[in-house]
Design a protein around this motif. Structure first.
Motif, PDB file in Angstrom:
ATOM      1  N   PRO A 160       0.816  -1.225   0.000  1.00 50.62           N
ATOM      2  CA  PRO A 160       0.000   0.000   0.000  1.00 50.62           C
ATOM      3  C   PRO A 160       0.847   1.272   0.000  1.00 50.62           C
ATOM      4  CG  PRO A 160      -0.826  -1.551   1.629  1.00 50.62           C
ATOM      5  CD  PRO A 160       0.469  -2.102   1.123  1.00 50.62           C
ATOM      6  N   ARG A 161       1.967   1.230   0.697  1.00 46.66           N
ATOM      7  CA  ARG A 161       2.848   2.399   0.757  1.00 46.66           C
ATOM      8  C   ARG A 161       3.417   2.708  -0.640  1.00 46.66           C
ATOM      9  NH1 ARG A 161       4.926   1.219   5.286  1.00 46.66           N
ATOM     10  NH2 ARG A 161       6.316  -0.396   4.502  1.00 46.66           N
ATOM     11  N   THR A 162       3.919   1.698  -1.325  1.00 48.80           N
ATOM     12  CA  THR A 162       4.507   1.900  -2.659  1.00 48.80           C
ATOM     13  C   THR A 162       3.451   2.292  -3.682  1.00 48.80           C
ATOM     14  OG1 THR A 162       6.245   0.305  -2.135  1.00 48.80           O
ATOM     15  CG2 THR A 162       5.915   0.835  -4.459  1.00 48.80           C
ATOM     16  N   VAL A 163       2.316   1.611  -3.657  1.00 42.67           N
ATOM     17  CA  VAL A 163       1.233   1.923  -4.597  1.00 42.67           C
ATOM     18  C   VAL A 163       0.774   3.369  -4.406  1.00 42.67           C
ATOM     19  CG1 VAL A 163      -1.179   1.402  -5.190  1.00 42.67           C
ATOM     20  CG2 VAL A 163       0.480  -0.463  -4.919  1.00 42.67           C
ATOM     21  N   GLY A 164       0.601   3.786  -3.168  1.00 42.05           N
ATOM     22  CA  GLY A 164       0.181   5.165  -2.894  1.00 42.05           C
ATOM     23  C   GLY A 164       1.180   6.182  -3.406  1.00 42.05           C
ATOM     24  N   ARG A 165       2.458   5.908  -3.212  1.00 38.94           N
ATOM     25  CA  ARG A 165       3.500   6.833  -3.668  1.00 38.94           C
ATOM     26  C   ARG A 165       3.583   6.878  -5.193  1.00 38.94           C
ATOM     27  NH1 ARG A 165       7.831   5.367   1.083  1.00 38.94           N
ATOM     28  NH2 ARG A 165       6.699   6.505   2.693  1.00 38.94           N
ATOM     29  N   LEU A 166       3.401   5.737  -5.846  1.00 39.58           N
ATOM     30  CA  LEU A 166       3.398   5.730  -7.314  1.00 39.58           C
ATOM     31  C   LEU A 166       2.186   6.476  -7.869  1.00 39.58           C
ATOM     32  CD1 LEU A 166       4.697   2.144  -8.152  1.00 39.58           C
ATOM     33  CD2 LEU A 166       5.749   4.301  -8.851  1.00 39.58           C
ATOM     34  N   ILE A 167       1.049   6.358  -7.192  1.00 43.37           N
ATOM     35  CA  ILE A 167      -0.132   7.117  -7.628  1.00 43.37           C
ATOM     36  C   ILE A 167       0.154   8.613  -7.508  1.00 43.37           C
ATOM     37  CG2 ILE A 167      -2.525   7.716  -7.028  1.00 43.37           C
ATOM     38  CD1 ILE A 167      -2.967   4.692  -6.472  1.00 43.37           C
ATOM     39  N   PHE A 168       0.823   9.013  -6.432  1.00 39.44           N
ATOM     40  CA  PHE A 168       1.154  10.428  -6.283  1.00 39.44           C
ATOM     41  C   PHE A 168       2.109  10.883  -7.388  1.00 39.44           C
ATOM     42  CE2 PHE A 168       3.271  14.185  -4.613  1.00 39.44           C
ATOM     43  CZ  PHE A 168       2.155  14.947  -4.279  1.00 39.44           C
ATOM     44  N   ILE A 169       3.055  10.028  -7.771  1.00 41.73           N
ATOM     45  CA  ILE A 169       3.955  10.354  -8.889  1.00 41.73           C
ATOM     46  C   ILE A 169       3.125  10.576 -10.159  1.00 41.73           C
ATOM     47  CG2 ILE A 169       5.753   9.418 -10.415  1.00 41.73           C
ATOM     48  CD1 ILE A 169       6.891   8.029  -7.821  1.00 41.73           C
ATOM     49  N   SER A 170       2.109   9.746 -10.366  1.00 40.00           N
ATOM     50  CA  SER A 170       1.218   9.933 -11.519  1.00 40.00           C
ATOM     51  C   SER A 170       0.516  11.284 -11.454  1.00 40.00           C
ATOM     52  CB  SER A 170       0.178   8.806 -11.576  1.00 40.00           C
ATOM     53  OG  SER A 170       0.798   7.561 -11.772  1.00 40.00           O
ATOM     54  N   TYR A 171       0.070  11.681 -10.258  1.00 43.11           N
ATOM     55  CA  TYR A 171      -0.578  12.992 -10.088  1.00 43.11           C
ATOM     56  C   TYR A 171       0.386  14.123 -10.456  1.00 43.11           C
ATOM     57  CZ  TYR A 171      -4.335  10.841  -7.237  1.00 43.11           C
ATOM     58  OH  TYR A 171      -5.393  10.102  -6.767  1.00 43.11           O
ATOM     59  N   VAL A 172       1.638  14.010 -10.017  1.00 45.43           N
ATOM     60  CA  VAL A 172       2.637  15.039 -10.321  1.00 45.43           C
ATOM     61  C   VAL A 172       2.795  15.170 -11.835  1.00 45.43           C
ATOM     62  CG1 VAL A 172       5.105  15.595 -10.181  1.00 45.43           C
ATOM     63  CG2 VAL A 172       3.880  14.840  -8.132  1.00 45.43           C
ATOM     64  N   ILE A 173       2.857  14.042 -12.511  1.00 48.95           N
ATOM     65  CA  ILE A 173       3.043  14.064 -13.974  1.00 48.95           C
ATOM     66  C   ILE A 173       1.829  14.696 -14.657  1.00 48.95           C
ATOM     67  CG2 ILE A 173       3.297  12.625 -16.045  1.00 48.95           C
ATOM     68  CD1 ILE A 173       4.828  10.627 -14.164  1.00 48.95           C
ATOM     69  N   VAL A 174       0.626  14.297 -14.251  1.00 45.78           N
ATOM     70  CA  VAL A 174      -0.585  14.882 -14.850  1.00 45.78           C
ATOM     71  C   VAL A 174      -0.602  16.395 -14.624  1.00 45.78           C
ATOM     72  CG1 VAL A 174      -3.113  15.006 -14.679  1.00 45.78           C
ATOM     73  CG2 VAL A 174      -1.977  12.787 -14.758  1.00 45.78           C
ATOM     74  N   GLY A 175      -0.134  16.819 -13.465  1.00 49.12           N
ATOM     75  CA  GLY A 175      -0.083  18.255 -13.170  1.00 49.12           C
ATOM     76  C   GLY A 175       0.844  19.035 -14.092  1.00 49.12           C
ATOM     77  N   GLU A 176       1.783  18.337 -14.712  1.00 46.60           N
ATOM     78  CA  GLU A 176       2.734  18.962 -15.635  1.00 46.60           C
ATOM     79  C   GLU A 176       2.265  18.959 -17.085  1.00 46.60           C
ATOM     80  OE1 GLU A 176       5.895  20.356 -14.887  1.00 46.60           O
ATOM     81  OE2 GLU A 176       5.120  20.278 -12.839  1.00 46.60           O
ATOM     82  N   ILE A 177       1.244  18.165 -17.383  1.00 47.86           N
ATOM     83  CA  ILE A 177       0.782  18.059 -18.772  1.00 47.86           C
ATOM     84  C   ILE A 177      -0.079  19.275 -19.110  1.00 47.86           C
ATOM     85  CG2 ILE A 177      -0.657  16.716 -20.385  1.00 47.86           C
ATOM     86  CD1 ILE A 177       0.190  14.198 -18.797  1.00 47.86           C
ATOM     87  N   PRO A 178       0.310  20.011 -20.154  1.00 54.12           N
ATOM     88  CA  PRO A 178      -0.476  21.196 -20.524  1.00 54.12           C
ATOM     89  C   PRO A 178      -1.900  20.788 -20.953  1.00 54.12           C
ATOM     90  CG  PRO A 178       1.522  20.997 -21.881  1.00 54.12           C
ATOM     91  CD  PRO A 178       1.421  19.777 -21.032  1.00 54.12           C
TER      92      PRO A 178
END
Length: 179
Positions: A160-178
């Motif tokens: 759960p810890r790793t999955v949650g952190r990877l989901i947050f990484i996905s959020y960071v990337i989406v936040g960068e997409i114009p």
């Protein structure tokens, strides 16, 4: 006489070269990837996830998003198919077994949601991808909750810890997409 196939190859070859060049020229460079990873909650996990995937060197932001979701899918599949059944074989306590089976169910729902997020990302429907990733995060938290209410340590606490952190990484990337 020129055959239709050779004529077609003359037309298609420049398009193929152009599309390959376009993909590589839009690839995220190492400095930018490093800045993305610094925005995440786990810099080392972010860097190692992308370093482990051959697609990273030519990936644009959408490609990085797909890689981050793929990494999560792999973790969940491995946990559901390999880890949980092996742990269930050695557990004696019926409550421990029930908790772990509930986690397997939670992870299956998270896997389903992340598969949908991956598909939405391929279609560049980032609103849907974020919604589904968020649902997966909630599914993931349910497993954590199975053990947080007890004094028993989870045999899969890392998942759960790793999955949650990877989901947050996905959020960071989406936040960068114009948009």
């Amino acid at each position: 006489m020129v055959s239709p196939i050779s004529c077609l190859s003359i037309l298609v070859s420049p398009l193929l070269v152009t599309s390959l060049f376009y993909q590589v020229s839009n690839a995220v460079n190492d400095t930018y990837l490093d800045s993305l990873c610094h925005k995440s909650t786990d810099y080392d996990l972010c860097k190692s996830t992308f370093a482990a995937d051959d697609r990273t060197s030519t990936a644009d932001l959408n490609g990085l998003l797909l890689i981050s979701i793929s990494a999560n899918l792999n973790i969940l599949e491995t946990t559901i198919i390999n880890r949980i059944p092996k742990i269930l074989e050695i557990l004696d306590d019926p409550q421990d077994k029930a908790r772990l089976q509930n986690c397997s169910t939670d992870f299956s729902f998270a896997l389903e949601n992340l598969t949908g997020a991956y598909l939405a990302s391929t279609l560049k429907n980032y609103t849907e991808a974020v919604r589904l990733a968020t649902d997966a995060a909630f599914n993931n938290v349910e497993c954590d909750n199975e053990y947080n209410t007890t004094h028993r340590p989870s045999p899969i606490a890392d998942v759960p810890r790793t999955v949650g952190r990877l989901i947050f990484i996905s959020y960071v990337i989406v936040g960068e997409i114009p948009e």
